[in-house]
Design a protein around this motif. Structure first.
Motif, PDB file in Angstrom:
ATOM      1  N   ILE A 163       0.835  -1.204   0.000  1.00 27.89           N
ATOM      2  CA  ILE A 163       0.000   0.000   0.000  1.00 27.89           C
ATOM      3  C   ILE A 163       0.869   1.252   0.000  1.00 27.89           C
ATOM      4  CG2 ILE A 163      -1.666   1.320   1.367  1.00 27.89           C
ATOM      5  CD1 ILE A 163      -2.781  -1.430   2.313  1.00 27.89           C
ATOM      6  N   ALA A 164       1.860   1.288   0.879  1.00 29.25           N
ATOM      7  CA  ALA A 164       2.746   2.456   0.917  1.00 29.25           C
ATOM      8  C   ALA A 164       3.463   2.630  -0.413  1.00 29.25           C
ATOM      9  CB  ALA A 164       3.756   2.299   2.055  1.00 29.25           C
ATOM     10  N   ALA A 165       3.902   1.524  -1.017  1.00 32.96           N
ATOM     11  CA  ALA A 165       4.621   1.613  -2.289  1.00 32.96           C
ATOM     12  C   ALA A 165       3.720   2.153  -3.395  1.00 32.96           C
ATOM     13  CB  ALA A 165       5.162   0.241  -2.671  1.00 32.96           C
ATOM     14  N   LEU A 166       2.462   1.758  -3.420  1.00 30.81           N
ATOM     15  CA  LEU A 166       1.560   2.270  -4.454  1.00 30.81           C
ATOM     16  C   LEU A 166       1.363   3.775  -4.318  1.00 30.81           C
ATOM     17  CD1 LEU A 166      -1.165  -0.531  -4.668  1.00 30.81           C
ATOM     18  CD2 LEU A 166       0.807  -0.159  -6.158  1.00 30.81           C
ATOM     19  N   LEU A 167       1.295   4.277  -3.093  1.00 31.44           N
ATOM     20  CA  LEU A 167       1.155   5.725  -2.908  1.00 31.44           C
ATOM     21  C   LEU A 167       2.412   6.462  -3.350  1.00 31.44           C
ATOM     22  CD1 LEU A 167      -0.705   5.948   0.518  1.00 31.44           C
ATOM     23  CD2 LEU A 167      -1.670   6.059  -1.792  1.00 31.44           C
ATOM     24  N   VAL A 168       3.573   5.901  -3.045  1.00 29.22           N
ATOM     25  CA  VAL A 168       4.832   6.496  -3.506  1.00 29.22           C
ATOM     26  C   VAL A 168       4.882   6.495  -5.021  1.00 29.22           C
ATOM     27  CG1 VAL A 168       7.319   6.085  -3.655  1.00 29.22           C
ATOM     28  CG2 VAL A 168       6.178   6.042  -1.430  1.00 29.22           C
ATOM     29  N   ALA A 169       4.521   5.363  -5.630  1.00 26.86           N
ATOM     30  CA  ALA A 169       4.533   5.276  -7.086  1.00 26.86           C
ATOM     31  C   ALA A 169       3.559   6.278  -7.704  1.00 26.86           C
ATOM     32  CB  ALA A 169       4.189   3.856  -7.524  1.00 26.86           C
ATOM     33  N   ALA A 170       2.443   6.517  -7.027  1.00 30.14           N
ATOM     34  CA  ALA A 170       1.484   7.501  -7.536  1.00 30.14           C
ATOM     35  C   ALA A 170       2.089   8.898  -7.566  1.00 30.14           C
ATOM     36  CB  ALA A 170       0.219   7.488  -6.677  1.00 30.14           C
ATOM     37  N   ASP A 193       2.605  11.197 -10.920  1.00 23.95           N
ATOM     38  CA  ASP A 193       2.236  12.605 -11.088  1.00 23.95           C
ATOM     39  C   ASP A 193       3.428  13.422 -11.577  1.00 23.95           C
ATOM     40  OD1 ASP A 193      -0.472  12.620 -10.497  1.00 23.95           O
ATOM     41  OD2 ASP A 193      -0.139  12.850  -8.344  1.00 23.95           O
ATOM     42  N   ALA A 194       4.589  13.188 -10.986  1.00 24.89           N
ATOM     43  CA  ALA A 194       5.785  13.924 -11.382  1.00 24.89           C
ATOM     44  C   ALA A 194       6.159  13.635 -12.827  1.00 24.89           C
ATOM     45  CB  ALA A 194       6.947  13.579 -10.456  1.00 24.89           C
ATOM     46  N   GLU A 195       5.846  12.446 -13.304  1.00 29.50           N
ATOM     47  CA  GLU A 195       6.160  12.067 -14.683  1.00 29.50           C
ATOM     48  C   GLU A 195       4.972  12.275 -15.616  1.00 29.50           C
ATOM     49  OE1 GLU A 195       9.272  11.228 -15.703  1.00 29.50           O
ATOM     50  OE2 GLU A 195       9.719  11.860 -13.647  1.00 29.50           O
ATOM     51  N   ARG A 196       3.986  13.008 -15.172  1.00 29.31           N
ATOM     52  CA  ARG A 196       2.833  13.409 -15.985  1.00 29.31           C
ATOM     53  C   ARG A 196       2.044  12.214 -16.509  1.00 29.31           C
ATOM     54  NH1 ARG A 196       5.524  18.500 -19.403  1.00 29.31           N
ATOM     55  NH2 ARG A 196       6.199  19.662 -17.547  1.00 29.31           N
ATOM     56  N   GLU A 197       1.757  11.302 -15.594  1.00 24.92           N
ATOM     57  CA  GLU A 197       0.863  10.186 -15.890  1.00 24.92           C
ATOM     58  C   GLU A 197      -0.260  10.198 -14.862  1.00 24.92           C
ATOM     59  OE1 GLU A 197       2.258   6.425 -17.295  1.00 24.92           O
ATOM     60  OE2 GLU A 197       4.351   7.075 -17.207  1.00 24.92           O
ATOM     61  N   PRO A 198      -1.152  11.189 -14.941  1.00 19.03           N
ATOM     62  CA  PRO A 198      -2.167  11.350 -13.901  1.00 19.03           C
ATOM     63  C   PRO A 198      -3.137  10.178 -13.806  1.00 19.03           C
ATOM     64  CG  PRO A 198      -2.602  12.803 -15.763  1.00 19.03           C
ATOM     65  CD  PRO A 198      -1.241  12.244 -15.979  1.00 19.03           C
ATOM     66  N   ASP A 199      -3.468   9.541 -14.920  1.00 17.18           N
ATOM     67  CA  ASP A 199      -4.391   8.402 -14.857  1.00 17.18           C
ATOM     68  C   ASP A 199      -3.775   7.250 -14.064  1.00 17.18           C
ATOM     69  OD1 ASP A 199      -6.171   9.842 -16.337  1.00 17.18           O
ATOM     70  OD2 ASP A 199      -5.799   8.792 -18.223  1.00 17.18           O
ATOM     71  N   VAL A 200      -2.489   7.024 -14.285  1.00 11.94           N
ATOM     72  CA  VAL A 200      -1.797   5.988 -13.536  1.00 11.94           C
ATOM     73  C   VAL A 200      -1.773   6.348 -12.054  1.00 11.94           C
ATOM     74  CG1 VAL A 200       0.456   4.908 -13.141  1.00 11.94           C
ATOM     75  CG2 VAL A 200      -0.409   5.172 -15.474  1.00 11.94           C
ATOM     76  N   ALA A 201      -1.476   7.612 -11.753  1.00 10.34           N
ATOM     77  CA  ALA A 201      -1.422   8.045 -10.356  1.00 10.34           C
ATOM     78  C   ALA A 201      -2.764   7.835  -9.667  1.00 10.34           C
ATOM     79  CB  ALA A 201      -1.004   9.507 -10.284  1.00 10.34           C
ATOM     80  N   THR A 202      -3.836   8.215 -10.344  1.00 13.22           N
ATOM     81  CA  THR A 202      -5.164   8.072  -9.752  1.00 13.22           C
ATOM     82  C   THR A 202      -5.482   6.612  -9.468  1.00 13.22           C
ATOM     83  OG1 THR A 202      -5.983  10.078 -10.825  1.00 13.22           O
ATOM     84  CG2 THR A 202      -7.624   8.452 -10.130  1.00 13.22           C
ATOM     85  N   TYR A 203      -5.184   5.743 -10.439  1.00 12.85           N
ATOM     86  CA  TYR A 203      -5.489   4.327 -10.240  1.00 12.85           C
ATOM     87  C   TYR A 203      -4.666   3.731  -9.102  1.00 12.85           C
ATOM     88  CZ  TYR A 203      -5.648  -0.665 -10.787  1.00 12.85           C
ATOM     89  OH  TYR A 203      -5.783  -2.001 -10.522  1.00 12.85           O
ATOM     90  N   LEU A 204      -3.388   4.081  -9.018  1.00 11.98           N
ATOM     91  CA  LEU A 204      -2.554   3.531  -7.947  1.00 11.98           C
ATOM     92  C   LEU A 204      -3.075   3.964  -6.582  1.00 11.98           C
ATOM     93  CD1 LEU A 204       1.019   3.980  -9.468  1.00 11.98           C
ATOM     94  CD2 LEU A 204      -0.362   1.898  -9.371  1.00 11.98           C
ATOM     95  N   ARG A 205      -3.507   5.224  -6.474  1.00 13.66           N
ATOM     96  CA  ARG A 205      -4.057   5.678  -5.197  1.00 13.66           C
ATOM     97  C   ARG A 205      -5.376   4.989  -4.905  1.00 13.66           C
ATOM     98  NH1 ARG A 205      -2.112  10.962  -7.117  1.00 13.66           N
ATOM     99  NH2 ARG A 205      -0.160  11.394  -6.001  1.00 13.66           N
ATOM    100  N   ASP A 206      -6.214   4.819  -5.928  1.00 12.34           N
ATOM    101  CA  ASP A 206      -7.479   4.112  -5.722  1.00 12.34           C
ATOM    102  C   ASP A 206      -7.228   2.703  -5.194  1.00 12.34           C
ATOM    103  OD1 ASP A 206      -8.960   6.251  -6.616  1.00 12.34           O
ATOM    104  OD2 ASP A 206      -9.330   5.426  -8.625  1.00 12.34           O
ATOM    105  N   THR A 207      -6.246   2.032  -5.780  1.00 13.31           N
ATOM    106  CA  THR A 207      -5.957   0.668  -5.372  1.00 13.31           C
ATOM    107  C   THR A 207      -5.418   0.635  -3.943  1.00 13.31           C
ATOM    108  OG1 THR A 207      -5.478   0.065  -7.666  1.00 13.31           O
ATOM    109  CG2 THR A 207      -4.654  -1.416  -5.948  1.00 13.31           C
ATOM    110  N   ALA A 208      -4.501   1.554  -3.638  1.00 12.06           N
ATOM    111  CA  ALA A 208      -3.980   1.625  -2.271  1.00 12.06           C
ATOM    112  C   ALA A 208      -5.111   1.883  -1.275  1.00 12.06           C
ATOM    113  CB  ALA A 208      -2.920   2.720  -2.177  1.00 12.06           C
ATOM    114  N   ASP A 209      -6.013   2.800  -1.612  1.00  9.22           N
ATOM    115  CA  ASP A 209      -7.131   3.105  -0.714  1.00  9.22           C
ATOM    116  C   ASP A 209      -8.001   1.874  -0.499  1.00  9.22           C
ATOM    117  OD1 ASP A 209      -6.192   5.696  -0.726  1.00  9.22           O
ATOM    118  OD2 ASP A 209      -7.737   6.452  -2.095  1.00  9.22           O
ATOM    119  N   ASN A 210      -8.267   1.166  -1.592  1.00  9.51           N
ATOM    120  CA  ASN A 210      -9.118  -0.016  -1.499  1.00  9.51           C
ATOM    121  C   ASN A 210      -8.483  -1.090  -0.633  1.00  9.51           C
ATOM    122  OD1 ASN A 210      -9.877  -2.863  -3.001  1.00  9.51           O
ATOM    123  ND2 ASN A 210     -11.621  -1.472  -2.792  1.00  9.51           N
ATOM    124  N   TRP A 211      -7.190  -1.329  -0.822  1.00  5.34           N
ATOM    125  CA  TRP A 211      -6.513  -2.346  -0.014  1.00  5.34           C
ATOM    126  C   TRP A 211      -6.401  -1.912   1.439  1.00  5.34           C
ATOM    127  CZ3 TRP A 211      -1.832  -4.005  -3.611  1.00  5.34           C
ATOM    128  CH2 TRP A 211      -2.359  -4.609  -4.764  1.00  5.34           C
TER     129      TRP A 211
END
Length: 813
Positions: free
Chosen positions: A454-461, A465-483
């Protein structure tokens, strides 16, 4: 290379089955020099394994001295003397060994370093006769080659290089030469257990056998040392090369340059490295050693040269004296988990360049699909092939920690985004359930692994964002939140015998099964218990507890004073805490079998798990997170006190009454690995945490998201490897697949149906959100999949029931 002693072939080929030696290292060392790829270990007053040309390739079993006289006296320094070790300089792995005969006949003093100019171990030795005259004694050196990680298949012979008599051995493209600064009186090579000189010397007090060559076996080299007329001082050189001539040249060159020159350069390089670190004032004088500097040295010594950034787990082989060629790896392998833990310790002391090298090594050894293998040789070739998802998550966290500590600039961090992206993709495709937990045993929901994911997914998100992949960031945070929202459903057991017995409402189990097909509580289902006999090889999940639950605090998912954690800590202390003479230590889990048997015999696939010092360090971090800094500082003292005379912290300590004949003493090192790099890293991180007044490696992203903002999840996620049975009313059902799909679904028993196509997140995951928020409690969502890429229907209907929120928290996978 000509034989200099006449004699026939030694009898007894190929010798007895080879064994390694004690894992109880009191010292380790290497030169900080690219020209000297050689590592050494010390134990029982002698040199044990030497590693060349890579830190994962042991080349000898040991090298020790035997003392005799002409009147029946026999004394082997490693068995028949008291041993003392001291550092030549604080934080520098250069040693003085003093071995004093148990009956007061002699003392042997040694100074040991490796030559920074070439792969040669130098041992300057002084023999002092405490009774009788020096010339009344005979002194012999015995060396057991185990070249290229093998005791079998070694060939040894007597020869010379440029007129200087030496002893040689070779195997598989590696050779060693043993030379001395004073002349040999006699030399021999034989097969261990039959014709080796150890048996000869012990039996006869002298070398009555003199064999010139022993082929392709388990061999030992031996020689009698001729004392100089005016002193008992001499220097032994053990040199390595691709062949005997290269090894012989290096041995002679090192002896000609002299011990003092090599020692001065060796110490200077180490002192310069230590001097560039964060000031490492010892937290308290627990031992006579500067433990922060000693631990820093341990970490740095374990780094490879030819594979920059690769740190092995330990320069030891657990229960090595009971292990042979069928256990090639020992602990001189890279575990990505231990590697990341070590890098965290390096960051804690300001070793920023070393931490960057670790990241580069991880980048180069990541598998194409994004994960790291369970463990591996330095070149990345797997040794074991298990999958532990914490080993995929932890490198992501290391990138963020290195960035926060100033080891990476934003540009340097961006370099590691492809590595992080692949790792995050692997986690979302294969998680949250790991095939093995961090102890390399069970599949299921494990607090440490889930917390790291979970912590790693938030870091990756954040990096997305820093690499301008907002859709990926949103999904990673959604998954971390769900888990994160599912942690208690997955791992917090309630209504058990323990909750009644200890008057608590629940606790986090060690590992929970993936599903509960019987529709009873998942916690009543059995999980495997490894390393034990068949009668104890399974246990109900609710009857296993582990300090792993503290990782939920360490990774920022639960507060230090969370009552659920406090309940679990009560059980951890009840079942797993051991009070030793120097302070508390904890077991990995109740029923653990990784340790010696009750009678002290070595672990052989079964045993009794012993207490782990590194868990004392992890407990210290928990106490600090809970606001109990004095308790955390006391645990730092305890962790330091588990170290031996050389400052080496073991993997496990003996937790039963003393068994002196097996060198097992309550609260001291057991027979597993020592030193354990991970334990030293945990010491350094706790030292830094106490200095800063906060947990050093606590990731800020989950703290902010879950402890401060209390972010929940509006999704219930169904996937083939995680098939939920229920969804809380008001939530959205998210379907995730590993290939494009059309989800054909209904909420009225197929009276009507709808189709919804998945979207590709470019992470190997395809998702579709079904509009289920308005469905009432009691409704059932039924769906199946059409796979357009292969024009195929799944052919199976799946169902998810809409339930009240409280029921949803108790139901599902």
């Amino acid at each position: 290379m000509n034989d200099t002693v006449n004699g026939g072939a030694p009898p007894g080929w190929p010798g007895i089955p080879p064994r390694w030696t004690s894992s109880a290292k009191t010292g380790i060392g290497t030169a900080l020099s690219g020209r000297s790829p050689l590592w050494f270990t010390l134990s029982h007053g002698i040199v044990n394994e030497l590693y060349y040309p890579r830190i994962d390739r042991a080349c000898i079993r040991d090298m020790g001295l035997i003392v005799t006289d002409d009147h029946g006296y026999r004394s082997e320094e490693k068995r028949d003397a008291a041993h003392h070790i001291a550092y030549l300089s604080s934080g520098v792995p250069a040693y003085h060994l003093a071995n004093r005969c148990n009956v007061g006949r002699y003392q042997i003093d040694k100074e040991i370093v490796t030559d920074p100019l070439r792969p040669v171990l130098l041992q300057r030795t002084s023999f002092t006769a405490l009774t009788a005259a020096r010339e009344d004694y005979h002194l012999f050196v015995v060396l057991a080659p185990h070249l290229a990680n093998h005791g079998e298949g070694n060939t040894g012979w007597l020869g010379e290089y440029k007129g200087v008599q030496m002893l040689f051995a070779e195997r598989a493209g590696s050779a060693l030469a043993l030379a001395c600064s004073v002349p040999w009186r006699n030399r021999s090579v034989g097969y261990v257990g039959v014709s080796d000189s150890w048996k000869d010397i012990v039996a006869h007090g002298a070398m009555s056998w003199s064999y010139p060559r022993a082929e392709n076996g388990n061999i030992a080299l031996a020689a009698e040392i001729g004392f100089p007329e005016d002193t008992g001082d001499f220097t032994l050189a053990v040199a390595f090369g691709a062949d005997a001539a290269e090894a012989g040249h290096r041995a002679l060159a090192a002896l000609e340059d002299g011990f003092d020159a090599a020692c001065t350069a060796y110490v200077e390089r180490w002192a310069a490295w230590q001097g560039a670190l964060t000031p490492l004032t010892a937290a308290e004088p627990v031992t006579g050693l500067d433990m922060p500097r000693t631990s820093a040295m341990v970490l740095r010594t374990h780094e490879a040269l030819s594979f920059s950034g690769g740190l092995i787990a330990s320069l030891s082989i657990p229960w090595g004296f009971n292990k042979g060629d069928d256990d090639l790896g020992g602990y001189h392998l890279v575990w990505p988990r231990d590697l990341v833990e070590a890098a965290g310790g390096l960051l804690a002391i300001g070793a920023l360049a070393e931490a960057r090298r670790v990241l580069s090594y991880l980048e180069a050894t990541q598998d194409e699909d994004g994960h790291w293998t369970q463990n591996m040789w330095l070149d990345g070739v797997p040794y074991w092939n298990g999958i532990q998802l914490d080993e995929t998550a932890l490198p992501i966290l290391l990138v963020d920690l290195a960035f926060r500590e100033g080891a990476l600039t934003p540009v340097q961090r961006a370099r590691f985004w492809p590595m992080v992206r692949r790792a995050a993709a692997y986690l979302v495709c294969h998680g949250p359930v790991s095939p093995q937990d961090r102890w390399e045993e069970d599949a299921g929901y494990s607090p440490f692994t889930i917390g790291a994911e979970i912590a790693a997914l938030l870091v990756a998100a954040d990096l997305a964002d820093a690499e301008r992949e907002p859709d990926v960031a949103t999904y990673l945070r959604d998954t971390a939140d769900n888990w994160n929202a599912a942690i208690d459903r997955w791992m917090y057991a309630t209504d058990t015998d323990w909750t009644t017995r200890f008057s608590i409402d629940g606790y986090y189990v060690r590992v929970a099964p993936v599903s509960d097909e019987s529709h009873t509580s998942r916690f009543a289902e059995s999980v495997s218990v490894h390393n034990v006999d068949a009668d104890h090889a399974s246990c109900a999940a609710w009857d296993l507890v582990s300090p792993d639950a503290l990782a939920l605090v360490r990774f920022g998912l639960r507060g230090g004073n969370d009552p659920r954690i406090a309940n679990t800590v009560h059980l951890i202390d009840t079942f797993l805490r051991t009070e030793t003479p120097v302070g508390p230590a904890w077991h990995r889990y109740n029923g653990d079998g990784y340790g010696e048997h009750a009678d002290g015999t070595p672990f052989d696939g079964t045993g009794i798990g012993r207490a782990w010092p590194l868990l004392t360090g992890e407990r210290g971090h928990y106490e600090l997170a809970a606001g109990r800094a004095p308790e955390a500082r006391s645990l730092l003292d305890t962790l330091a006190a588990f170290a031996n005379e050389g400052g080496m912290i073991p993997e496990q300590v003996w937790d039963a009454p003393d068994i002196a004949e097996r060198e097992l003493f309550f609260g001291r090192a057991a027979g597993s690995a020592m030193p354990l790099v991970w334990a030293h890293a945990e010491y350094l991180k706790l030292w830094r945490s106490l200095r800063d007044g906060r947990v050093f490696d606590l990731p800020p992203q989950p703290v902010q998201r879950y402890l401060q903002e209390h972010t929940g999840s509006p999704y219930a996620v169904w996937r083939f490897n995680h098939r939920i049975r229920a969804i809380a009313a008001g939530n959205t059902l998210r379907i995730e697949t590993l290939a494009p799909a059309t989800v054909h679904w209904s909420s009225d028993e197929w009276t009507t149906a709808q189709d919804a196509g998945t979207r590709d997140l470019r992470l190997g995951i395809h998702i579709v959100d079904l509009p289920t928020e308005s469905l009432p409690v009691g409704a059932t969502i039924v769906f199946t999949h059409f796979w357009p890429d292969v024009d195929h229907w799944e052919g199976t209907d799946f169902s998810v029931e809409v339930v009240a929120a409280r029921a949803a928290s108790r139901t599902g996978s």
